[in-house]
Design an enzyme around this catalytic site. Structure first.
Site, PDB file in Angstrom:
ATOM      1  N   GLU A 168      -5.380  -4.972  -5.046  1.00  0.00           N
ATOM      2  CA  GLU A 168      -5.210  -5.540  -3.705  1.00  0.00           C
ATOM      3  C   GLU A 168      -4.850  -7.026  -3.801  1.00  0.00           C
ATOM      4  OE1 GLU A 168      -8.780  -4.476  -1.570  1.00  0.00           O
ATOM      5  OE2 GLU A 168      -8.099  -2.396  -1.337  1.00  0.00           O
TER       6      GLU A 168
ATOM      7  N   SER B 169       0.839  -1.199   0.000  1.00  0.00           N
ATOM      8  CA  SER B 169       0.000   0.000   0.000  1.00  0.00           C
ATOM      9  C   SER B 169       0.881   1.259   0.000  1.00  0.00           C
ATOM     10  CB  SER B 169      -0.954  -0.064   1.196  1.00  0.00           C
ATOM     11  OG  SER B 169      -1.923   0.946   1.142  1.00  0.00           O
TER      12      SER B 169
ATOM     13  N   HIS C  67      -4.151  -0.423  -4.277  1.00  0.00           N
ATOM     14  CA  HIS C  67      -5.620  -0.561  -4.106  1.00  0.00           C
ATOM     15  C   HIS C  67      -6.290  -0.137  -5.426  1.00  0.00           C
ATOM     16  CE1 HIS C  67      -5.197  -1.022   0.299  1.00  0.00           C
ATOM     17  NE2 HIS C  67      -4.364  -0.009   0.264  1.00  0.00           N
TER      18      HIS C  67
END
Lengths: 285, 285
Positions: A199, A130, A172
């Site tokens: 993801e 992330s 994401h």
């Protein structure tokens, strides 16, 4: 491997933590398996202690011999020598999610950030999920809006940790609808290759700049090399952009991409034929 | 214009109905302005009467001389001669939103559908918004899921009304996150050009296949001509697809695209320089 840059494992966030744990297992394996010594850097998170401990527990459950956490909460901590010793002993450094701007604002220009780069250049595997994936690049996305159509000012750049250059990483990607901001990023300067990570999906980049996809989702690559036109420099804020001629690749697990030559590759190990397509009817499906 | 195919105005849905009404005004203009005779086809809608009357009121408010609505609710109506006379007299035929599958299931193969095509070939402008835009093409998307990453079986094809061939049209494109299904459509057979229309955004296609964008949003064009690989034929349902080498264009208002040569064009009338970029500093912004 002395003197050769280590692998990078950049993850689109929300990697599987309870099932097959494909991506975290791969990181542990790259770090040396049960001989590994993994240091978790959770500085991006507002819940640093909690997140750090969670990843320590995850790597411990994957039979990693030694797992610790870098005690760097602010820029004062990032000047101390203790974390440098930790980084020197690590065979793998894992950077968690959170806010990539917190990560660079706390670590940027400190001995800790320099040491992470130096360890990577000396062969240490670096993982980032992330925010940790975005911040790995020289140029990172710092803010951004969702949406498919690219719009002027829907994202902003900030300097990242500089573990890899020539790419801008988004994460994401599918879940948060981030295609527009990645195309906007590339339109700023098509010298950068746009890489959007879904993801539970990761790219492993080796020292030659060959990228391999692993995990459940897709990786979208936006290559602006052949772009013939954009109006990004002349339209007002939040206006839809015009862009001619982006090249787009979508890659799933096992596929490769050569960052230097900007070419996608088939999996080097052939993918199994899914059971649905087999049967007495042969090819006639 | 006798013997020349009429223009097509395909709209991504939710076109402005209360403000500048750029797109609806353009349709009225193409149909002949205050001399126009517009027939509204609201068969796609479950609220056919309501939707039809709404568009009649909208065109009337735009000073169109004569507006009527095609009374075709089912296949029996679509066999009657009365609607054929209406279509023959219309200078513009406007197909509303709703469900494109209702539209083709009711009109497909009927004299009404044939007459709409014939009128178009004879020079009559045809407009379509949302479902009406998708159904205009020879191959239309009938079902589909949202999301950026293309996945196997996230959309299905059905035969459309056949007013234009060689393209597959998607609508509500950015608002409903439909990039994945458009790329999936193109991966089936890159002979089709994928065209994704944002809301309050339209393409006007002239008889030479030159497309011009108008409205507030973007049009995304997915050209699979140079695709070197896809695994769509071998992966299981709902699996992320791999696709190498799609060419992508994003076009905003005023830009053109030549469907035959598959090339984007700059606006033929130069766009005004936005006020933000002018001033005593000149180019140094």
């Amino acid at each position: 491997m002395e003197g050769e840059r280590g692998p990078l494992l950049l993850i689109g966030g929300a990697e599987d933590k309870v099932g097959s744990r494909t991506i975290l297992s791969r990181f542990a394996q790259l770090a040396g398996g049960n001989q590994a010594r993994i240091t978790v850097v959770a500085t991006a998170s507002s819940f640093q202690q909690l997140v750090g401990q969670r990843y320590m527990a995850l790597f411990t459950a994957l039979d990693v011999a030694h797992v610790d956490m870098l005690p760097v909460h602010d820029r004062v901590h990032a000047q101390r020598t203790e974390p440098l010793h930790q980084l020197d002993e690590a065979s793998g450094i894992f950077i968690t999610g959170g806010d990539q701007l917190k990560l660079t604002a706390v670590l940027g220009g400190t001995p800790v950030a320099q040491r992470i780069r130096r360890r990577h250049l000396a062969g240490c595997v670096i993982g980032g999920t992330s925010a940790g994936a975005s911040a790995a690049a020289e140029h990172m996305m710092a803010y951004g809006a969702s949406g498919i159509p690219p719009r002027k000012s829907m994202m902003q750049f900030a300097p990242g940790l500089g573990l890899i250059s020539g790419v801008v990483i988004d994460q994401h990607f599918g879940a948060r609808g981030r295609a527009g901001r990645l195309m906007t990023a590339v339109a700023h300067n098509p010298d950068l290759l746009g890489v959007g990570l879904d993801e539970d999906t990761a790219i492993e980049i080796n020292s030659q700049g060959l990228l391999t996809v692993l995990g459940r989702g897709s990786v979208m690559i936006v290559d602006g090399t052949d772009m013939t036109y954009t109006d990004i420099h002349r339209v007002p804020e939040n206006t839809p952009l015009t862009i001619f001629g982006m090249r787009l690749h979508v890659l799933s697990s096992g596929y490769h991409y050569n960052i230097s030559s900007r070419t996608p590759w088939l999996p080097t190990i052939p993918l199994p034929i899914p059971p649905e397509t087999e049967g007495i009817e042969g090819e006639g499906i």
